[in-house]
Design a protein around this motif. Sequence first.
Motif, PDB file in Angstrom:
ATOM      1  N   SER A   1       0.171  -1.399   0.353  1.00  0.00           N
ATOM      2  CA  SER A   1       0.277   0.234   0.141  1.00  0.00           C
ATOM      3  C   SER A   1       1.382   1.450   0.060  1.00  0.00           C
ATOM      4  N   VAL A   2       0.374   2.374  -0.791  1.00  0.00           N
ATOM      5  CA  VAL A   2       1.359   3.458  -1.248  1.00  0.00           C
ATOM      6  C   VAL A   2       0.686   3.904  -0.649  1.00  0.00           C
ATOM      7  N   THR A   3       1.348   5.027   1.538  1.00  0.00           N
ATOM      8  CA  THR A   3       0.558   5.804   1.877  1.00  0.00           C
ATOM      9  C   THR A   3       0.441   7.278   1.194  1.00  0.00           C
ATOM     10  N   ASP A   4       1.836   7.616   0.354  1.00  0.00           N
ATOM     11  CA  ASP A   4       1.093   9.176  -0.293  1.00  0.00           C
ATOM     12  C   ASP A   4       2.604   9.171  -0.777  1.00  0.00           C
TER      13      ASP A   4
ATOM     14  N   SER B   1      -6.293 -14.991  -4.708  1.00  0.00           N
ATOM     15  CA  SER B   1      -6.810 -14.435  -4.898  1.00  0.00           C
ATOM     16  C   SER B   1      -6.035 -12.989  -4.732  1.00  0.00           C
ATOM     17  N   LEU B   2      -6.586 -12.075  -4.995  1.00  0.00           N
ATOM     18  CA  LEU B   2      -6.154 -10.899  -5.552  1.00  0.00           C
ATOM     19  C   LEU B   2      -7.320  -8.981  -4.960  1.00  0.00           C
ATOM     20  N   GLU B   3      -6.831  -8.695  -4.469  1.00  0.00           N
ATOM     21  CA  GLU B   3      -7.743  -7.543  -4.092  1.00  0.00           C
ATOM     22  C   GLU B   3      -6.761  -6.803  -4.627  1.00  0.00           C
ATOM     23  N   VAL B   4      -7.467  -5.758  -5.411  1.00  0.00           N
ATOM     24  CA  VAL B   4      -7.009  -4.427  -6.012  1.00  0.00           C
ATOM     25  C   VAL B   4      -7.540  -3.346  -5.657  1.00  0.00           C
ATOM     26  N   GLY B   5      -8.286  -2.645  -4.334  1.00  0.00           N
ATOM     27  CA  GLY B   5      -8.854  -1.829  -4.018  1.00  0.00           C
ATOM     28  C   GLY B   5      -9.849  -1.612  -4.506  1.00  0.00           C
ATOM     29  N   CYS B   6     -10.499  -0.128  -5.582  1.00  0.00           N
ATOM     30  CA  CYS B   6     -11.241  -0.279  -6.194  1.00  0.00           C
ATOM     31  C   CYS B   6     -11.752  -0.975  -7.597  1.00  0.00           C
ATOM     32  N   LEU B   7     -12.301  -0.442  -8.742  1.00  0.00           N
ATOM     33  CA  LEU B   7     -12.626  -0.687 -10.035  1.00  0.00           C
ATOM     34  C   LEU B   7     -12.913  -0.205 -10.599  1.00  0.00           C
ATOM     35  N   ASP B   8     -11.535   0.276 -11.442  1.00  0.00           N
ATOM     36  CA  ASP B   8     -11.639   1.459 -12.009  1.00  0.00           C
ATOM     37  C   ASP B   8     -11.054   0.929 -13.335  1.00  0.00           C
ATOM     38  N   LEU B   9     -11.728   1.271 -14.227  1.00  0.00           N
ATOM     39  CA  LEU B   9     -12.189   0.656 -15.994  1.00  0.00           C
ATOM     40  C   LEU B   9     -10.735   1.209 -16.410  1.00  0.00           C
ATOM     41  N   LYS B  10     -10.490   2.555 -16.158  1.00  0.00           N
ATOM     42  CA  LYS B  10      -9.251   3.103 -17.061  1.00  0.00           C
ATOM     43  C   LYS B  10      -8.627   3.244 -16.634  1.00  0.00           C
ATOM     44  N   ARG B  11      -7.674   1.777 -15.722  1.00  0.00           N
ATOM     45  CA  ARG B  11      -6.001   1.321 -14.945  1.00  0.00           C
ATOM     46  C   ARG B  11      -6.446   0.200 -15.703  1.00  0.00           C
ATOM     47  N   PRO B  12      -5.359   0.074 -16.940  1.00  0.00           N
ATOM     48  CA  PRO B  12      -5.074  -1.317 -17.250  1.00  0.00           C
ATOM     49  C   PRO B  12      -3.934  -2.031 -16.666  1.00  0.00           C
ATOM     50  N   VAL B  13      -3.674  -1.245 -16.008  1.00  0.00           N
ATOM     51  CA  VAL B  13      -3.100  -2.490 -15.118  1.00  0.00           C
ATOM     52  C   VAL B  13      -3.146  -3.421 -14.458  1.00  0.00           C
TER      53      VAL B  13
ATOM     54  N   LYS C   1      -2.366  -7.883  -2.199  1.00  0.00           N
ATOM     55  CA  LYS C   1      -3.412  -6.923  -2.099  1.00  0.00           C
ATOM     56  C   LYS C   1      -2.637  -5.677  -1.845  1.00  0.00           C
ATOM     57  N   LEU C   2      -3.671  -5.100  -3.463  1.00  0.00           N
ATOM     58  CA  LEU C   2      -3.056  -3.792  -3.446  1.00  0.00           C
ATOM     59  C   LEU C   2      -3.346  -2.657  -2.965  1.00  0.00           C
ATOM     60  N   SER C   3      -3.773  -1.333  -2.538  1.00  0.00           N
ATOM     61  CA  SER C   3      -4.224  -0.241  -2.769  1.00  0.00           C
ATOM     62  C   SER C   3      -4.663   0.298  -3.782  1.00  0.00           C
ATOM     63  N   SER C   4      -5.910   0.919  -3.637  1.00  0.00           N
ATOM     64  CA  SER C   4      -5.618   1.766  -4.952  1.00  0.00           C
ATOM     65  C   SER C   4      -4.659   2.774  -5.730  1.00  0.00           C
ATOM     66  N   THR C   5      -4.336   3.331  -4.507  1.00  0.00           N
ATOM     67  CA  THR C   5      -2.660   3.912  -4.604  1.00  0.00           C
ATOM     68  C   THR C   5      -1.747   3.646  -5.219  1.00  0.00           C
ATOM     69  N   THR C   6      -1.617   2.471  -4.662  1.00  0.00           N
ATOM     70  CA  THR C   6      -0.570   1.253  -5.146  1.00  0.00           C
ATOM     71  C   THR C   6      -0.621   1.377  -7.440  1.00  0.00           C
TER      72      THR C   6
ATOM     73  N   LEU D   1       1.408   2.360 -10.619  1.00  0.00           N
ATOM     74  CA  LEU D   1       2.162   1.305 -11.313  1.00  0.00           C
ATOM     75  C   LEU D   1       1.445   2.007 -12.929  1.00  0.00           C
ATOM     76  N   SER D   2       0.025   2.614 -12.511  1.00  0.00           N
ATOM     77  CA  SER D   2      -0.496   2.624 -14.127  1.00  0.00           C
ATOM     78  C   SER D   2       0.493   4.120 -14.602  1.00  0.00           C
ATOM     79  N   SER D   3       0.812   5.357 -13.603  1.00  0.00           N
ATOM     80  CA  SER D   3       1.081   6.248 -13.698  1.00  0.00           C
ATOM     81  C   SER D   3       2.192   6.770 -14.474  1.00  0.00           C
ATOM     82  N   ALA D   4       3.289   5.617 -14.926  1.00  0.00           N
ATOM     83  CA  ALA D   4       4.789   5.223 -15.821  1.00  0.00           C
ATOM     84  C   ALA D   4       3.865   4.420 -16.974  1.00  0.00           C
ATOM     85  N   ASP D   5       4.453   5.051 -17.942  1.00  0.00           N
ATOM     86  CA  ASP D   5       3.723   4.897 -19.703  1.00  0.00           C
ATOM     87  C   ASP D   5       4.610   4.031 -19.776  1.00  0.00           C
ATOM     88  N   GLY D   6       3.522   2.646 -19.740  1.00  0.00           N
ATOM     89  CA  GLY D   6       4.122   1.413 -20.665  1.00  0.00           C
ATOM     90  C   GLY D   6       4.491   1.086 -19.501  1.00  0.00           C
ATOM     91  N   LEU D   7       5.174   0.632 -18.478  1.00  0.00           N
ATOM     92  CA  LEU D   7       5.883  -0.194 -17.437  1.00  0.00           C
ATOM     93  C   LEU D   7       4.635  -1.256 -17.224  1.00  0.00           C
TER      94      LEU D   7
END
Length: 459
Positions: free
Chosen positions: A277-280, A334-346, A307-312, A316-322
């Motif tokens: 979890s990335v806090t800030d 089992s995978l928990e990924v914070g929020c369901l965000d269809l605009k986050r291809p990661v 388990k990955l927080s939404s901020t995490t 990861l999505s912020s760096a192009d192509g990473l």
Amino acid sequence: MDETAVASESKHRKLNEEQDMDAVAYNINDLPEAILEHILSFVPLKDAVGTCILSKKWRYLWTSHRNLALLEWPFSRREHFTNFVDRIIILRGSARIGRLILSCDVLGDASRVNSWVSASVKCKVEECFVDLSDIQGDFVLPNCLFTCATLTHMALSIPWALTLPSRIRLPNLKVLHLVSITFVEERSTELLLSSPVLEELNIEECAWDNLKTLTIRAPMLKFLTIRDEDFDYSSIDPYSCRVSIYGNNLESIHCMSPFLNDYRVENTGSLLKAHVSVTDCLPSRFKQLANRLCKLLKAMCSVKKLKLSSTTVNVLSSADGLYWHLPVFPNLKSLEVGCLDLKRPVLFKLLHNSLHLEKLEFGEGIKLPQNNEEDDSILDPAPQCFASHLRKIKLFDLCLCEKKVCMLELLLKHAMVLEKFMICTRWLPSEQGDKEMFCKRLLEIFCGSKNLEISFSDP
């Protein structure tokens, strides 16, 4: 029966009861002191002290109580607390201590506090929990604490620089918790964190400013938790320590941090659970942070529950192509990924790389996109696990609406073997009609699975 006979029987019964009580008291007092001390070990210290009034035999039994909870806050005056602790230390002599809990202000009594800790080491303490505050002047814990052969559990909560001796030997230490510590020197810190039988390590809100590199080699380590302190953005990158963790037996990693430190783990083939979890963080650090996270995930690719927080996910999505370089997770169930965000291809890259995923959880709700033009193509092609292994989806969302239901349809129509879809949401009494409507709406959605069960529950 006349009144005289009744009175006589009542008196006789009362006499027998008193004799029985005396017999019980006599039998208890007649027990060996070792057994009485064992009985007292199950009684809180405060109550154990109260037994001193029972008889001469009980007067000093409480001083050998195995578990000492020495807390300053219940005392109205500090001198009452310090005198109380001094009395306990003096009277108990060399009687062994099972658990010591010391929580107090240090103020100007550093030598006095240290004498209490040293006395507990002489009493072969097994579990030592020290919570100190309001330190004035120089303060260094006694060296003997870090060479205590009987110590199995140690927790230190000290908002101060932890000056350690050059020689550290804790052969039986299995659990170590450090809170609000400022690490001072690399070599001694490595020795403390690398005890030979250490199984659980918790580092919370500690300051790493003085360290550049740190290697933790604890061959028996199973549970690792790191919760870093909040970052003060008024300063520029106050610390950046490269922390290498060798964990052949690591089962669980929990890391909540702004990742100013570069955490690296090696040899984690036995890893069962990981929570990152990335806090800030500032946007200017996104690229650096995304690279650190990607390397950390690669090192944890054998994990079974992630388990990955939404901020995490956002970082990861912020760096192009990473995200294309994210590892494959062959064992992930089992995978928990914070929020369901269809605009986050990661998110969907993670799903494509989790070939045997059985459970998917969204713990922070659904994030609605600004438009729906490309939504239908995001899951095309669908992840392999949707067709073969994914059997359970769990969603936490406190405000379900029609648009969010439409987003769920994108998941359900590709879930070919899904068995349970659990939705945790909050309904007011006046919204029961909405609950029934959404339930019906979800059941009417075209779903690839023929055995789907949808359930609602309160969060």
